[in-house]
Scaffold this motif. Structure first.
Motif: not given
Length: 283
Positions: A112, A133, A136, A139, A143, A168, A171, A189-190
């Motif tokens: 990332v 990506l 999740y 992610l 996040t 997303t 998530q 995306y976050p």
């Protein structure tokens, strides 16, 4: 030549540790993901990103719940950043802290890319995928770790720090963010949005001496990594064309060809000329 996509072995260990706590079998997960247990022994080891992605998938297949990634935040903060969290905590302001995060995140993972954007009175921390990506789970872990740690550094509640957080569609971090009073939006995306003025907020753990010491260490390691990459590029140029060695040295930023030759021999055990002539590298 650029690194292949990777995640740190510390991150992989964090995934496995939580998987075990969730009743999943570490050995089975590793075998199905194609990851050798020996790869996880050393600090600073890199695990190919596609294998980490497969590990996420195996956790999901083995019964990990949708909030599996959300539950990794403590491990993410303490183990996965390999000391980067100390550099971020000791910065004078949130702006300086996030600048270090953006700059040095690729030393921990290049899956990332973080980017800090200032627009319309807001600061937006984008967390984009370098290629595809990530799962999740990853992610969510990233996040929520960012939200919790940024709020902790400035000593305020998350709802007082963030205007909104974009997630997303897959998530599962939304309920936790809602529970602490943060507006949740959907995006590709976050993205964490803060008031621009908050970037100049002093951090509770500011320590100029510690920060500068840690910064020198990370800058030195980044420079060493860049030099290693340039020597890999030199090998490509030595075999892919007939450029003079002096020209290759110049293109890589060496003022004197002798310095390039010395660095190449230190890295690979033979001179550029020997490499070009097809001498085998020592084992």
């Amino acid at each position: 030549m650029p690194d292949q996509p990777f995640a740190s072995s510390a991150f992989t260990r964090t995934i496995l540790s939580h998987a075990q706590q969730s009743g999943l079998c570490q050995d089975q997960l590793l075998a199905r993901a194609g990851i050798s247990l020996s790869w996880l022994d050393g600090q600073g080891q890199h695990i190919p990103a596609h294998l980490v992605e497969q590990l996420w998938n195996e956790c999901e297949s083995a019964g990990a719940g949708a909030t599996f990634g959300c539950e990794l935040v403590n491990g993410m903060a303490t183990a996965c950043l390999q000391g980067l969290n100390i550099l971020l905590d000791s910065a004078a302001t949130l702006r300086a802290s996030l600048a270090c995060f953006v700059e040095f995140l690729p030393r921990v993972t290049n899956c990332v890319v973080a980017e800090l954007e200032e627009v319309d009175g807001q600061a937006r921390l984008h967390v984009r995928a370098a290629e595809q990506l990530p799962h999740y789970f990853g992610l969510d872990a990233a996040t929520l770790s960012l939200v919790r740690n940024i709020a902790r550094r400035v000593g305020r509640a998350p709802c007082e720090v963030f205007v909104a957080v974009s997630l997303t569609s897959q998530q599962a971090a939304g309920p936790w963010l809602h529970s602490v009073g943060i507006a949740v939006e959907e995006g590709p995306y976050p993205c964490l949005t803060l008031p621009l003025a908050s970037l100049d907020q002093p951090l509770l753990g500011a320590n100029p001496f510690l920060h500068q010491s840690m910064l020198r260490r990370w800058q030195t390691e980044a420079a060493q990594h860049a030099r290693s990459d340039s020597l890999d590029m030199a090998r490509h140029w030595l075999t892919a064309g007939d450029q003079p060695i002096e020209r290759i040295a110049e293109r890589l930023g060496y003022r004197q060809p002798s310095n390039f030759i010395r660095a190449f021999r230190k890295q690979f055990g033979i001179t550029p000329k020997q490499f070009r002539l097809g001498c085998a590298e020592p084992v």
